[in-house]
Scaffold this motif. Structure first.
Motif, short mmCIF file in Angstrom:
data_model
loop_
_atom_site.label_atom_id
_atom_site.label_comp_id
_atom_site.label_asym_id
_atom_site.label_seq_id
_atom_site.Cartn_x
_atom_site.Cartn_y
_atom_site.Cartn_z
N TRP A 1 0.84 -1.20 0.00
CA TRP A 1 0.00 0.00 0.00
C TRP A 1 0.88 1.26 0.00
O TRP A 1 0.62 2.20 -0.77
CB TRP A 1 -0.93 -0.03 1.21
N ASP A 2 1.91 1.28 0.82
CA ASP A 2 2.82 2.43 0.86
C ASP A 2 3.51 2.63 -0.48
O ASP A 2 3.62 3.76 -0.97
CB ASP A 2 3.86 2.27 1.96
N HIS B 1 1.42 4.19 -3.21
CA HIS B 1 1.18 5.63 -3.03
C HIS B 1 2.43 6.48 -3.26
O HIS B 1 2.37 7.70 -3.13
CB HIS B 1 0.60 5.90 -1.64
N ASP C 1 -8.87 7.28 -2.31
CA ASP C 1 -8.62 6.05 -1.55
C ASP C 1 -9.84 5.63 -0.77
O ASP C 1 -10.56 6.46 -0.24
CB ASP C 1 -7.51 6.26 -0.52
N MET D 1 -7.44 1.89 -4.18
CA MET D 1 -7.10 3.17 -4.77
C MET D 1 -7.85 3.25 -6.10
O MET D 1 -7.65 2.41 -6.97
CB MET D 1 -5.59 3.30 -5.01
#
Length: 143
Positions: A18-19, A22, A64, A71
């Motif tokens: 997830w990080d 982004h 999000d 996303m």
């Protein structure tokens, strides 16, 4: 409108995937043709994409559904494209990344060039699949 769905399983925890998803500035590392990417205010993203020997600029709006780890994105100009990336935990150390792309084949052909009909659908499928595999390599290498 056509819809394409592809997925890849990644050997990292969901929070790591997830990080990385982004980290817009790193999109050129795993998205074919993306030469520059930057996050802007209000959930907007700017992409410089090279296709057919030309560089085009695209703006996208990203939103999000954080608790669901989804996303969603859509272009704010032409071509009209939309999609989502969703992450599902397989186990504590593995994550499935599901990509969904909604597009009009005629608009994609006019914007990016390339073949018509079935050949174009296969080319788009290969591109999305390749981007997912590149994302997998990038995330697993950077953990």
């Amino acid at each position: 409108m056509s819809t394409l769905e592809e997925h890849v399983d990644i050997e990292v925890p969901i929070d790591t995937a997830w990080d990385r998803l982004h980290s817009v500035e790193n999109y050129p590392r795993f998205m074919e043709g993306v030469r520059d990417a930057r996050a802007e205010t209000g959930g907007r993203t700017h992409l410089d994409v090279e296709t057919g020997g030309r560089t085009r600029e695209f703006e996208a709006q990203i939103s999000d559904r954080g608790k669901e780890r989804v996303m969603e994105w859509r272009t704010t100009g032409t071509p009209k494209l939309a999609g989502s990336l969703s992450l599902q935990p397989i186990d504590p150390n593995n994550t499935r990344v599901q990509a969904r792309l909604e597009y009009d084949p005629g608009t994609v052909r006019e914007t990016f060039g390339g073949p018509k009909g079935f050949a174009q659908a296969n080319a788009i499928e290969r591109l999305v699949r390749s981007d997912l595999e590149q994302f997998k390599e990038y995330v697993e290498r950077e953990r």
